[in-house]
Motif scaffolding. Structure first.
Motif, short mmCIF file in Angstrom:
data_model
loop_
_atom_site.label_atom_id
_atom_site.label_comp_id
_atom_site.label_asym_id
_atom_site.label_seq_id
_atom_site.Cartn_x
_atom_site.Cartn_y
_atom_site.Cartn_z
N GLY A 1 0.81 -1.22 0.00
CA GLY A 1 0.00 0.00 0.00
C GLY A 1 0.83 1.26 0.00
N GLY A 2 2.02 1.18 0.58
CA GLY A 2 2.88 2.37 0.63
C GLY A 2 3.86 2.47 -0.53
N ALA A 3 3.91 1.45 -1.38
CA ALA A 3 4.92 1.41 -2.44
C ALA A 3 4.73 2.54 -3.46
N TYR A 4 3.51 2.68 -3.98
CA TYR A 4 3.28 3.72 -4.99
C TYR A 4 3.46 5.13 -4.43
N PRO A 5 2.85 5.45 -3.27
CA PRO A 5 3.10 6.78 -2.70
C PRO A 5 4.59 7.04 -2.44
N ALA A 6 5.33 6.00 -2.03
CA ALA A 6 6.76 6.18 -1.79
C ALA A 6 7.49 6.47 -3.10
N TYR A 7 7.13 5.74 -4.14
CA TYR A 7 7.74 5.97 -5.46
C TYR A 7 7.41 7.38 -5.96
N ARG A 8 6.17 7.77 -5.76
CA ARG A 8 5.75 9.11 -6.20
C ARG A 8 6.51 10.20 -5.45
N ALA A 9 6.69 10.00 -4.14
CA ALA A 9 7.42 10.99 -3.35
C ALA A 9 8.88 11.07 -3.78
N ALA A 10 9.48 9.92 -4.07
CA ALA A 10 10.89 9.90 -4.46
C ALA A 10 11.11 10.53 -5.83
N ARG A 11 10.11 10.53 -6.67
CA ARG A 11 10.23 11.09 -8.02
C ARG A 11 10.13 12.61 -8.04
N LEU A 12 9.68 13.20 -6.92
CA LEU A 12 9.54 14.66 -6.88
C LEU A 12 10.90 15.34 -6.98
N LEU A 13 11.01 16.30 -7.89
CA LEU A 13 12.23 17.11 -7.96
C LEU A 13 12.16 18.22 -6.92
N PRO A 14 13.26 18.54 -6.29
CA PRO A 14 13.24 19.57 -5.24
C PRO A 14 12.63 20.88 -5.71
N THR A 15 12.96 21.31 -6.94
CA THR A 15 12.45 22.59 -7.43
C THR A 15 10.94 22.57 -7.62
#
Length: 396
Positions: free
Chosen positions: A376-390
């Motif tokens: 259940g946390g895999a996709y949200p974690a992947y989405r969070a990791a893909r965020l660029l800082p800017t």
């Protein structure tokens, strides 16, 4: 340690959402654990009883999946007993019955009543609480399990003590005197009663018939597999001259337990509930963690800007999901325990289930819940990791 504290703080910042997620997941997990426990306890108790009684083969009528439907002639039992490779045979009658209350009305609670001979294997590990066991020559006598005794006692006006009498619906003209109260390894036996074999045939209207029998094989050494298999084949080859359509099936106790239809039904329901709990839990977890990531986009951007690598962000989100799963497991175990204890208060089911929660069942439930959290946390974690800082810092 600091990282774990940081994850815990993230969860406590939204206490209501976290608590509701844990509670919703715990209810699903608790149902799953309770059913797993019921199935595991029944199988374990039956198998342990067969082990203690040193049963090598359990024989029933072939094609009768419900067990109680099994019915064949005593002639086949006698033929098995006559085999030189067989050490002992223990036959029995098994069926359901109701009893009359003192008022003359019928008690609707079903009782499992077995008909045993005095040499039945079941007596060997039976522990007497009060009175005596059945003896040769007994007629219209009955011994009752401790759970059944408690159920009858709670009803107030039905015989439940040694010396009192029970009247069964199947044999209303012959009251059965209670001569003993016993404790057994098998919960079905503790919630039921045992009558003399001949009375069991009368009670269940099966004159000259048996439901099944257990076999001990003569063994010449520590490895008796071949000897047991040879006897099994001989038993299954037996035919009744007066009813040649009857076929027998002989199984080792572990295989017999696997094929009992009632247990198969419990297993099927257990895995169905587990699948539903898994799907609901995964969706719930995914929704909660996705909302958490969306609301903390700016915060995640700052963490990425100060040097957090993507893998650390993934660990943070999955760590939060794992902590929620841990909380749900602990609460689910409590829910399962309370639910099973509550069920045992009902005489309709307390003679068929054991309320214990074994460590094996708890660990299975914990593993499934942790898997729910990680998936259940895999996709949200992947989405969070893909965020660029800017991009995260510009997010409003």
């Amino acid at each position: 340690m600091y990282f774990a504290a940081f994850i815990l703080k993230n969860l406590t910042r939204r206490p209501v959402r976290t608590a509701l997620t844990v509670l919703g997941l715990a209810v699903a997990v608790g149902s799953m654990i309770a059913l797993l426990a019921v199935s595991y306890n029944v199988e374990r108790s039956v198998e342990s009883a067969f082990d203690v009684r040193r049963v090598d083969l359990v024989v029933m009528q072939k094609g009768k999946p419900f067990g109680l439907d099994s019915e064949f002639s005593e002639r086949l039992v006698a033929a098995t007993r006559a085999m030189p490779e067989v050490e002992r045979v223990s036959e029995g009658l098994v069926g359901n019955a109701n009893v009359y209350r003192d008022s003359g009305t019928v008690d609707n609670d079903i009782i499992l009543v077995q008909g045993w001979k005095p040499d039945n294997f079941g007596y060997e590990d039976m522990e007497l609480i009060e009175g005596r066991l059945l003896q040769p020559g007994d007629q219209h006598k009955v011994i009752i399990g401790r759970i059944l005794a408690g159920n009858l006692r709670d009803k107030g006006n039905v015989g439940h003590n040694v010396g009192q009498k029970l009247r069964f619906v199947g044999d209303p003209d012959n009251p059965y005197e209670i001569v003993g109260i016993f404790k057994s390894r098998v919960v079905f036996e503790e919630g039921g009663a045992v009558v003399p074999f001949d009375d069991g045939q009368t009670l269940h209207t099966k004159p000259g018939k048996v439901t099944g029998f257990s076999v001990r094989v003569k063994k010449g050494g520590p490895d008796s597999t071949a000897e047991v298999e040879a006897v099994r084949q001989q038993i299954e080859a037996l035919r009744d001259a007066k009813d040649p359509t009857v076929r027998l099936v002989a199984n080792p106790p572990d295989k017999y337990v696997e094929q009992v239809s009632q247990l198969q039904l419990i297993r099927a329901i257990t895995w169905l509930v587990s699948a539903i709990a898994f799907a609901v839990g995964t969706i719930t977890m995914m929704n909660t963690m996705a909302m958490s990531v969306l609301e903390r986009t700016h915060e995640i951007g700052i963490l990425r800007a100060v040097g957090w690598p993507r893998f650390r962000v993934i660990r943070m989100i999955l760590g939060e999901a794992a902590m929620i799963a841990l909380g749900a497991t602990l609460m689910g175990v409590v829910i399962a325990f309370v639910g099973m204890q509550s069920l045992t208060l009902s005489p309709k089911v307390n003679g068929f289930i054991e309320p214990d929660l074994s460590l094996v069942v708890i660990l299975k439930g914990a593993a499934i819940t942790l898997l729910i959290g990680l998936i259940g946390g895999a996709y949200p974690a992947y989405r969070a990791a893909r965020l660029l800082p800017t991009e995260a810092l510009r997010h409003d």
